[in-house]
Design an enzyme around this catalytic site. Structure first.
Site, mmCIF file in Angstrom:
data_model
loop_
_atom_site.group_PDB
_atom_site.id
_atom_site.type_symbol
_atom_site.label_atom_id
_atom_site.label_comp_id
_atom_site.label_asym_id
_atom_site.label_seq_id
_atom_site.Cartn_x
_atom_site.Cartn_y
_atom_site.Cartn_z
ATOM 1 N N ASP A 1 4.112 0.202 -8.049
ATOM 2 C CA ASP A 1 3.167 0.876 -8.244
ATOM 3 C C ASP A 1 3.319 1.206 -9.885
ATOM 4 O O ASP A 1 2.426 1.120 -10.697
ATOM 5 C CB ASP A 1 3.110 2.209 -7.578
ATOM 6 N N GLU B 1 2.499 -6.865 -5.917
ATOM 7 C CA GLU B 1 1.670 -7.261 -6.775
ATOM 8 C C GLU B 1 2.083 -7.909 -8.109
ATOM 9 O O GLU B 1 1.399 -8.861 -8.693
ATOM 10 C CB GLU B 1 0.377 -6.367 -7.243
#
Length: 428
Positions: free
Chosen positions: A28, A329
């Site tokens: 994140d 990601e």
């Protein structure tokens, strides 16, 4: 071959507030830190609000930040050494960017104290809730006061290649009740296709070399921050640049391991095709997975246990690898720009929803059958007893070609930074 989409056109300078809830695994914060850096590099001002900024001690490159701790830019410090009292928010930032990052400040967000009053600061122009982190209404009102012209509020969503992303990207989400009733928030979906919000491109100062060979680059100079290195039977003290274990032949595969805990790791370590491989194991859960599976490693292989890497050094690590085993990601996007063979491990979900997400990514990647087989086994979509495809040099070359083709497609469409700047300009 182009390495990335053209740099975005100059945009009017605006003040951005990016909120990040650090759940686990650093991904994140990795996405938000990279976005903040790229916005500032493009002439924007950014306040990054984080509920736990301790990982920036090592994630930010040395000299990037100045803060209250005695070692805010040294990734040799432990996170506990850099914590300060965060019981109440302060108008003073935890860290202030230096040099090219002078327009960036990092602030504590007391997420677990939703009643806490926000500090008195200059109102912002753009408010981003990263991954639906849900900001308290009075914070939204403070940072984007009612009646402020041109304000934009958006939710930066998770990355996916699933087709519904294009249908949902850019949709409005009106607030129908509560203290923010009447306001409008926008959904922003990153993605791999032209109809999505795009991917963050590589840093302009460290764009991938389009001629990086598929086989490793010999020499120690390309290996950032080694912690330990040695044969599979054990590790040795940190060597100097002339240590013989650091000098590999051009045929020695270098494999970077950044994963969760894949059941197939032991089978991969035991592959005869990788008997001479040099493994570079990242800190954290990757090291835990390695320790659980390392008994399967041939004695002829070598191992390097890496310290926590600044984001820019991690990008360089991926560019110098023969195979990148990445997770989450931010590392996936970096591995795509690196142009080397990659296998992606998605964050495991109890309901198996990550398997559909994986298949959508493999379809976009146009992955050959053997690469699909490897991804499915690595993500637990197939039984751990299913035999992995042998990772021969020829197969890795084929996978590298697949990555390069995907990178070429990405380079021909707008990246996330440019699209986001245009999206915001169009909503003001």
């Amino acid at each position: 071959m182009k390495a990335a989409a053209p740099a975005p056109a100059p945009a009017a300078p605006r003040l951005w507030d990016i909120f990040c809830h650090v759940i686990d695994n650093w991904g994140d914060l990795g996405v938000c830190w990279r976005l903040a850096r790229q916005l500032v590099a493009h002439g924007q001002r950014v306040r990054l609000w984080v509920d736990d900024a301790s990982a920036l001690v090592w994630m930010a490159h040395p000299g990037a930040l100045q803060g209250p701790s005695p070692c805010p830019t040294s990734h040799g410090c432990s996170p506990s050494q850099t914590r300060i009292s965060q019981n109440s928010p302060s108008p003073q930032p935890l860290y202030q960017g230096l040099g090219v990052l002078a327009g960036l400040s990092v602030h504590h967000w007391p997420r677990l104290q939703p009643e806490a009053a926000p500090p008195t600061l200059e109102p912002g122009d753009v408010l981003i809730e990263a991954f639906g982190c849900d900001i308290a209404p009075h914070w939204v009102q403070a940072l984007q006061p009612e009646g402020r012209a041109g304000r934009v509020w958006l939710n930066l969503e998770y990355l996916s290649a699933e087709p519904w992303i294009e249908r949902c990207h850019g949709l409005p989400s009106p607030v129908l009740s509560g203290p923010l009733a009447g306001r409008l928030k926008w959904f922003y979906y990153p993605g791999f296709t032209p109809g999505s919000g795009g991917l963050l491109g590589p840093d302009r100062t460290s764009a991938p070399d389009t001629h990086t060979p598929a086989t490793p680059i010999p020499g120690a100079q390309t290996t950032p921050s080694p912690a330990k290195i040695g044969p599979a039977s054990g590790t040795a003290p940190v060597p100097d640049a002339n240590h013989p274990q650091l000098h590999h032949t051009p045929s020695t595969p270098r494999i970077t391991l950044f994963c969760y805990e894949p059941e197939a790791l032991g089978q991969l370590l035991a592959q005869p095709a990788l008997a001479q491989a040099h493994w570079r194991v990242c800190a954290g859960r990757s090291l835990v997975a390695w320790q659980q599976a390392q008994a399967a490693l041939p004695a002829s292989a070598t191992v390097e246990l890496l310290a926590l890497q600044p984001q820019t050094e991690f990008d360089a690590l991926l560019r110098s690898s023969s195979l990148n085993l990445v997770r989450g990601e931010d590392s996936l996007v970096s591995a795509l720009w690196a142009g080397q063979p990659l296998v992606w491990q998605l964050y495991p979900q109890d309901d198996g929803a990550h398997h559909a997400k994986l298949e959508a990514f493999l379809d976009w990647l146009e992955a050959p059958p053997c690469l699909r087989q490897m991804h499915r086994a690595w993500n637990g979509a197939e039984a751990a007893t299913v035999e992995l495809p042998p990772l021969t040099e020829q197969r890795l070359q084929r996978w590298r070609h697949c990555t390069l083709q995907a990178r070429q497609r990405l380079s021909q469409q707008g990246d996330l930074l440019g699209q986001l700047l245009r999206f915001v300009a169009g909503k003001r």
